[in-house]
Write an enzyme that holds these catalytic residues in place. Structure first.
Site, PDB file in Angstrom:
ATOM      1  N   GLY A  11      48.507  71.630  32.523  1.00 14.91           N
ATOM      2  CA  GLY A  11      48.896  71.121  33.669  1.00 14.91           C
ATOM      3  C   GLY A  11      49.826  72.046  34.606  1.00 14.91           C
ATOM      4  O   GLY A  11      49.636  71.955  35.717  1.00 14.91           O
ATOM      5  N   ASN A  12      50.249  72.996  33.822  1.00 13.14           N
ATOM      6  CA  ASN A  12      51.127  73.953  34.517  1.00 13.14           C
ATOM      7  C   ASN A  12      50.219  75.098  35.022  1.00 13.14           C
ATOM      8  O   ASN A  12      50.696  75.873  35.855  1.00 13.14           O
ATOM      9  CB  ASN A  12      52.119  74.517  33.526  1.00 13.14           C
ATOM     10  N   LYS A 127      57.021  59.135  24.960  1.00 13.76           N
ATOM     11  CA  LYS A 127      56.642  60.431  26.067  1.00 13.76           C
ATOM     12  C   LYS A 127      57.500  60.074  27.257  1.00 13.76           C
ATOM     13  O   LYS A 127      57.408  58.999  28.090  1.00 13.76           O
ATOM     14  CB  LYS A 127      54.863  60.016  26.384  1.00 13.76           C
ATOM     15  N   LYS A 210      46.647  65.337  26.663  1.00 14.91           N
ATOM     16  CA  LYS A 210      45.472  65.770  27.276  1.00 14.91           C
ATOM     17  C   LYS A 210      44.547  66.826  26.112  1.00 14.91           C
ATOM     18  O   LYS A 210      43.533  66.687  26.150  1.00 14.91           O
ATOM     19  CB  LYS A 210      45.596  66.902  28.420  1.00 14.91           C
ATOM     20  N   LYS A 272      48.395  70.885  20.274  1.00 15.11           N
ATOM     21  CA  LYS A 272      47.167  71.901  20.448  1.00 15.11           C
ATOM     22  C   LYS A 272      46.633  72.116  19.082  1.00 15.11           C
ATOM     23  O   LYS A 272      45.341  72.017  19.080  1.00 15.11           O
ATOM     24  CB  LYS A 272      47.241  72.988  21.442  1.00 15.11           C
TER      25      LYS A 272
END
Length: 309
Positions: A11-12, A127, A210, A272
């Site tokens: 997202g960055n 979160k 994500k 990840k």
């Protein structure tokens, strides 16, 4: 090698400024167009954390200022951020195609991610999202029905659940675009968490990681490569220290052992790694974690961290 890939971008890679976004997304678009011309079938996913957080803050602040402005629930905000990011990703890829004399078939899918209503995450929200508040009382006043935590000594924030993705509403459309060599963009920000009750799709107050959604989509599409792009060339042992070492090729069993004894960052690299392991374990294929600069070489197993069965 077969050429079916899923590529994940953080997202960055985007900001809250459309002019800046066009510049940030240009190298991503150049990579996608180059791979498409090489006959790759591509599905692209992106994060939405910064954008979703800013939108959530905007609606929260507006509600605090004037109660006539609704404080939208998180599933609604997530959907808005998907549309915003999808718009900019589409523009970047399509524009790059036009620049190269190609009319590209680009499809952006508003993604609804099915989750388990009994997922343990609902009972243990972790979160952080939205504004920082200077005191616990101020945060509780803004979110009287939510769990509040102290976030790294920066202030108090609401936390929400992050359930695991199980499947996707509208998966057939994504599969069709992918199979037809159309560039598919999906699962932005992990998708909107949903359940199906009495034949209706119902949004849930949570966020989905994500990378986990990307891994799940890659499994369901049975792709040949899962490529997770991040800010560094790959997974490091002792990251940020003088003895930092980039991990090259590694099996999922070896990587699972390293997780037990190394700090890979719960909010950064570890999701990840877990997403990559899940994909490799489910498909017996290969996952790559690297940065955008090394993406093409990573796909060809020449750079980055190559995770094998």
């Amino acid at each position: 090698m077969k050429k079916r890939i899923v590529i994940s971008v953080g997202g960055n890679a985007l900001s809250n400024n459309p002019q800046v976004d066009a510049k940030l997304l240009k190298p991503v678009a150049q990579l996608i167009v180059k791979l498409w011309k090489q006959k790759y079938r591509i599905l692209l996913t992106t994060g939405n954390g910064p954008q979703c957080g800013e939108l959530y803050d905007t609606f929260t602040d507006a509600n605090q200022y004037n109660k006539k402005h609704q404080q939208l629930p998180l599933d609604e905000v997530n959907a808005i951020s998907q549309s915003y990011i999808g718009y900019h990703v589409f523009k970047a890829i399509y524009t790059e195609g036009v620049r190269q004399g190609i009319t590209l078939p680009v499809n952006v899918f508003q993604t609804y991610t099915l989750v388990n209503e009994n997922d343990v995450a609902w009972k243990n929200p972790t979160k952080p999202i939205g504004n920082f508040f200077p005191t616990l009382a101020a945060a509780q006043n803004a979110y009287p029905h939510d769990k509040i935590i102290s976030d790294a000594n920066r202030g108090y924030r609401k936390v929400v659940a992050s359930p695991l993705p199980q499947n996707f509403v509208g998966l057939a459309g994504i599969k069709y675009a992918f199979a037809k060599h159309q560039i598919a963009v999906a699962a932005i920000g992990g998708g909107v968490p949903c359940v199906i009750k009495q034949h209706a799709v119902i949004g849930k107050e949570g966020v989905i990681d994500k990378d986990y959604s990307t891994s799940k989509l890659a499994q369901l599409l049975n792709v040949d490569r899962l490529v997770i792009l991040t800010a560094v060339p790959g997974i490091y042992l002792n990251y940020g220290k003088p003895n930092a070492k980039l991990i090259g090729r590694i099996t999922i069993a070896e990587l699972a052992e390293l997780i037990k004894t190394n700090d890979f960052g719960k909010g950064s690299m570890l999701p990840k790694i877990n997403a990559a392991i899940a994909f490799v374990k489910a498909t017996n294929k290969i996952a790559i974690i690297t940065d955008l600069k090394n993406a093409e070489k990573g796909i060809n197993l020449l750079k980055g961290t190559i995770i094998t069965p």
